[in-house]
Scaffold this motif. Structure first.
Motif, PDB file in Angstrom:
ATOM      1  N   LYS A 149      51.060  16.643 -61.459  1.00  0.00           N
ATOM      2  CA  LYS A 149      51.112  14.786 -60.909  1.00  0.00           C
ATOM      3  C   LYS A 149      51.845  14.814 -59.984  1.00  0.00           C
ATOM      4  CE  LYS A 149      50.622  10.234 -62.009  1.00  0.00           C
ATOM      5  NZ  LYS A 149      50.377   8.988 -62.902  1.00  0.00           N
ATOM      6  N   TYR A 191      37.861   6.324 -56.611  1.00  0.00           N
ATOM      7  CA  TYR A 191      39.375   5.777 -56.322  1.00  0.00           C
ATOM      8  C   TYR A 191      39.394   5.376 -54.788  1.00  0.00           C
ATOM      9  CZ  TYR A 191      39.924  10.668 -54.555  1.00  0.00           C
ATOM     10  OH  TYR A 191      39.799  11.603 -54.025  1.00  0.00           O
ATOM     11  N   ASP A 205      41.258  15.176 -58.766  1.00  0.00           N
ATOM     12  CA  ASP A 205      42.979  15.278 -59.255  1.00  0.00           C
ATOM     13  C   ASP A 205      43.902  15.306 -58.037  1.00  0.00           C
ATOM     14  OD1 ASP A 205      41.830  14.750 -61.781  1.00  0.00           O
ATOM     15  OD2 ASP A 205      42.113  16.777 -62.363  1.00  0.00           O
ATOM     16  N   SER A 219      43.660  12.234 -55.442  1.00  0.00           N
ATOM     17  CA  SER A 219      44.027  10.866 -56.087  1.00  0.00           C
ATOM     18  C   SER A 219      45.242  10.833 -56.847  1.00  0.00           C
ATOM     19  CB  SER A 219      42.921  10.617 -57.144  1.00  0.00           C
ATOM     20  OG  SER A 219      43.163  11.371 -58.055  1.00  0.00           O
ATOM     21  N   GLY A 220      46.031  12.062 -56.807  1.00  0.00           N
ATOM     22  CA  GLY A 220      47.372  12.096 -57.332  1.00  0.00           C
ATOM     23  C   GLY A 220      47.242  11.921 -59.008  1.00  0.00           C
ATOM     24  N   GLU A 221      46.357  12.572 -59.530  1.00  0.00           N
ATOM     25  CA  GLU A 221      46.193  12.118 -61.096  1.00  0.00           C
ATOM     26  C   GLU A 221      46.042  13.570 -61.833  1.00  0.00           C
ATOM     27  OE1 GLU A 221      46.517   9.394 -62.498  1.00  0.00           O
ATOM     28  OE2 GLU A 221      46.771   8.106 -60.694  1.00  0.00           O
ATOM     29  N   SER A 222      46.976  13.494 -62.997  1.00  0.00           N
ATOM     30  CA  SER A 222      46.928  14.690 -63.806  1.00  0.00           C
ATOM     31  C   SER A 222      47.523  14.121 -65.140  1.00  0.00           C
ATOM     32  CB  SER A 222      47.572  15.939 -63.173  1.00  0.00           C
ATOM     33  OG  SER A 222      47.590  16.962 -64.129  1.00  0.00           O
ATOM     34  N   SER A 223      47.068  14.739 -66.263  1.00  0.00           N
ATOM     35  CA  SER A 223      47.744  14.618 -67.498  1.00  0.00           C
ATOM     36  C   SER A 223      49.047  15.603 -67.731  1.00  0.00           C
ATOM     37  CB  SER A 223      46.793  14.943 -68.693  1.00  0.00           C
ATOM     38  OG  SER A 223      46.627  16.294 -68.575  1.00  0.00           O
ATOM     39  N   TYR A 229      50.796  16.962 -56.901  1.00  0.00           N
ATOM     40  CA  TYR A 229      49.916  16.245 -56.138  1.00  0.00           C
ATOM     41  C   TYR A 229      50.269  15.274 -55.106  1.00  0.00           C
ATOM     42  CZ  TYR A 229      46.635  18.368 -59.599  1.00  0.00           C
ATOM     43  OH  TYR A 229      46.124  19.451 -60.377  1.00  0.00           O
ATOM     44  N   ILE A 230      51.105  14.303 -55.794  1.00  0.00           N
ATOM     45  CA  ILE A 230      51.632  13.283 -54.832  1.00  0.00           C
ATOM     46  C   ILE A 230      52.412  14.082 -53.689  1.00  0.00           C
ATOM     47  CG2 ILE A 230      53.314  11.373 -54.837  1.00  0.00           C
ATOM     48  CD1 ILE A 230      52.555  10.908 -57.802  1.00  0.00           C
TER      49      ILE A 230
END
Length: 682
Positions: free
Chosen positions: A317, A245, A305, A308-312, A320-321
């Protein structure tokens, strides 16, 4: 090890095939390195030089099952590949242009680029990693490549095409010059030579290897040849893909630093990552290299995760952001640990969410209170050492609650006072704060993407409106909101009455932030202060302080060496002269900055920002001082320091100095101030 003087013609003119190990980085030389090589060739011919040394190529020889000689390139991929591209470009120029030359284009192909009697992959003298090899194969076989492809192989070939076409040198001259480029051919003996040690010691003139490159080579080169490809394809490559990413090399270097910091429970400096990793692997994993790779993959997933600020998980998420927006990357080592504990069912997802929230709240409150970030990397590095797995969440809360001074988690009163009065508009997280206040507790009935920060009382009011609002309250949270028209200065500077009623005005807005505003008929100091108070009450809910009952907190309270326990008089071996020395030194150190804290420990006095930068032991008739620098870092014009890096000693750092007279105070402060400045800048 055997070393031979050679050139590219001698090196490639045979049936041996040179391959790049799967764990080596891809071809990475750019136009800059190609320009340097071309300039050397032109200069060599124009000035009639006998030759030019371009570096060494290190190989380990192998033999295929069919007796076909092969060699694995340990170092020198970049120059060997670049010289091959130059030869292809020269061959194509000769083949495609009616030029008088004694060089046969087909001879270049048959003697330096391919093994004519071999098939498939064995056909090529140089075998690169998969992606690079496909492009190199097309160029060798004169198959028209896709000129739109993003490939350093192709772009560097095209560079040499252009240079040859300019005609600065004739084809014969270029060929002669390539033959004058000297290399050292180093052949390693598997039985006696350590390829990794040799690889590390070589001083390449190309692009410096990243820590991630060195670590990958160290890990995979140490595996039996039969396991290298398996581990790379099934573990390592999946870890590298997690960092696609962004700038993969930089991201992986950061990950390895934070991984080591997390594992070792102490701060690892970026410059020492590779050295620390080798020690860590040899001490803690030894022969379990494949297990180490799988451990790296697991933690890399958590790291990528977060970063990159990604999570299910929607809540994770969002957090993270928040971490990225606030700039709390220093928490990654600790949070990787908590994520892995969640994956191993040591804690629940709910507990994980609360811990990440505490970190976000800690950083946000400190930012609002304009508290320094210095030392937070150290704090988060050691936080895992305070975790009590049988009381996991409470032990984390207790850690934050018990932080004091420069590491304090701002309590409600301080947070409210600062939140109401601070210039929030000038902070990078201004819009973030307003958006979080708007959307807290699931309240989101409009899109925030096209909203900008707006001053209710305008930034450029009429002269008659200037006053306390303009001077004191203009940029405080009570006067800030979100609006559609904020980029339109003519609209945002309109009177308050107009802002209430215009299209897309406050009364047409569905924003929670504007609920108080639309109830007002005028806007001034009273209204701004009242709205700020209301938003502060909401902010305490959005970013709450961690709470523990006294009985829950009590087990985590520690008696430490503090000024209430020890004083100067505790050091009984001192005399009146030493006290004068100490008071003079103490005043000079504390005058370096208001952020310095002083702690009287049992054996010495510590001066610190995030960690100790100077420690002072009171002795009879002198002060024994340790300065927290590496000895090679210190500038010591008077030669008063001693290197104690290999000697047991009380204080922090590798530098020792004594103060036994006031006439030496200035010289000693020159040394101490260096450690203070270094820590203050980090």
């Amino acid at each position: 090890m055997n070393a031979f003087k050679s050139n590219i013609f001698e090196y490639m003119n045979g049936i041996r095939q040179y391959s790049i190990p799967i764990y080596q980085r891809v071809y990475s030389w750019g136009i800059e390195q190609c320009q340097r090589l071309w300039a050397d060739i032109v200069m060599m011919q124009k000035e009639n030089h006998e030759g030019h040394f371009v570096g060494s190529i290190v190989r380990i020889d192998e033999v295929s099952a069919a007796g076909f000689p092969k060699a694995m390139i340990i170092d020198g991929q970049q120059r060997l590949t670049t010289l091959t591209l130059l030869l292809i470009a020269l061959r194509d120029f000769i083949k495609n242009n009616n030029t008088t030359t004694e060089i046969n284009a087909a001879e270049i192909t048959d003697t330096l680029l391919i093994n004519s009697y071999k098939r498939d992959g064995d056909r090529y003298k140089l075998l690169l990693t998969k992606t690079d090899q496909e492009m190199l194969k097309k160029l060798i076989e004169s198959i028209a490549p896709n000129r739109e492809s993003v490939s350093k192989i192709l772009s560097n070939y095209e560079f040499f095409e252009r240079q040859i076409a300019k005609g600065d040198l004739k084809a014969d001259e270029i060929y002669q010059a390539i033959g004058k480029l000297q290399i050292v051919d180093i052949a390693l003996d598997r039985q006696y030579d350590d390829p990794q040690a040799i690889f590390e010691s070589l001083n390449s003139t190309g692009i410096d290897l990243k820590d991630s490159d060195l670590i990958r080579n160290f890990i995979l080169m140490g595996l039996p040849s039969g396991r290298q490809e398996f581990v790379y394809n099934n573990v390592w490559i999946h870890m590298e893909e997690l960092f696609s990413y962004g700038d993969k090399a930089v991201l992986m270097d950061n990950f390895f630093r934070d991984y080591l910091t997390m594992k070792l429970g102490r701060l690892v400096n970026q410059r020492d990552v590779y050295k620390e990793f080798k020690l860590y692997r040899n001490i803690y994993w030894n022969t379990k290299t494949e297990e180490l790779c799988r451990d790296l993959l697991a933690f890399a997933k958590h790291y990528a995760d977060m970063d990159s600020g990604e999570s299910s998980d929607v809540q994770l998420k969002s957090l993270y952001i928040d971490l990225k927006t606030i700039g709390l990357g220093v928490a990654y080592p600790f949070l990787m640990k908590t994520h892995e504990d969640c994956a191993n069912n040591i804690i629940s997802v709910t507990t994980l969410l609360e811990i990440v929230s505490i970190c976000v709240n800690y950083a946000l409150r400190r930012s609002v209170c304009s508290m320094r970030t210095t030392g937070l990397n150290y704090m988060f590095a050691v936080l895992k050492n305070s975790i009590n797995e049988s009381d996991y969440l409470n032990s984390v809360k207790a850690f934050f609650i018990l932080q004091e001074s420069s590491k304090e988690f701002p309590r409600d009163k301080r947070f409210i006072d600062e939140f109401v009065t601070q210039d929030v508009y000038s902070k990078k997280i201004c819009r973030f704060i307003l958006c979080k206040l708007e959307t807290w507790n699931g309240h989101k009935i409009v899109s925030l993407d096209d909203l900008s920060v707006e001053h209710v009382f305008p930034q450029k009011p009429k002269a008659s409106e200037w006053g306390v609002v303009q001077k004191v309250l203009l940029h405080t949270v009570g006067n800030l909101t979100l609006a559609h028209w904020a980029d339109n200065s003519s609209m945002s500077n309109k009177p308050f009455s107009d802002k209430l009623t215009i299209s897309q005005g406050y009364k047409q807005s569905a924003l929670r932030l504007n609920e108080y505003i639309v109830e007002q008929s005028e806007w001034g100091e009273t209204q701004i202060n009242e709205r700020a108070r209301r938003l502060a009450e909401l902010a305490m809910k959005v970013w709450p302080y961690p709470m523990l009952a006294d009985k829950e907190l009590e087990p985590y309270r520690k008696l430490d060496d503090s000024v209430t326990q020890y004083t100067f008089e505790s050091y009984g071996n001192s005399d009146g002269f030493t006290k004068i020395l100490f008071e003079s030194l103490n005043l000079r150190i504390l005058n370096l900055g208001t952020v310095i804290s002083r702690v009287f420990n049992k054996q010495y006095v510590a001066y610190k920002l995030d960690t100790n930068f100077a420690d002072v032991e009171v002795q009879k008739q002198r002060l024994h001082i340790w300065v927290n620098l590496r000895f090679i870092e210190v500038a010591d014009p008077k030669g008063i320091c001693r290197d104690v890096s290999g000697i047991g000693h009380l204080g922090n750092g590798d530098v020792e100095v004594y103060l036994d007279g006031l006439n030496k105070l200035d010289d000693v402060m020159v040394i101490i101030e260096q450690a203070f400045r270094k820590q203050n800048a980090e």
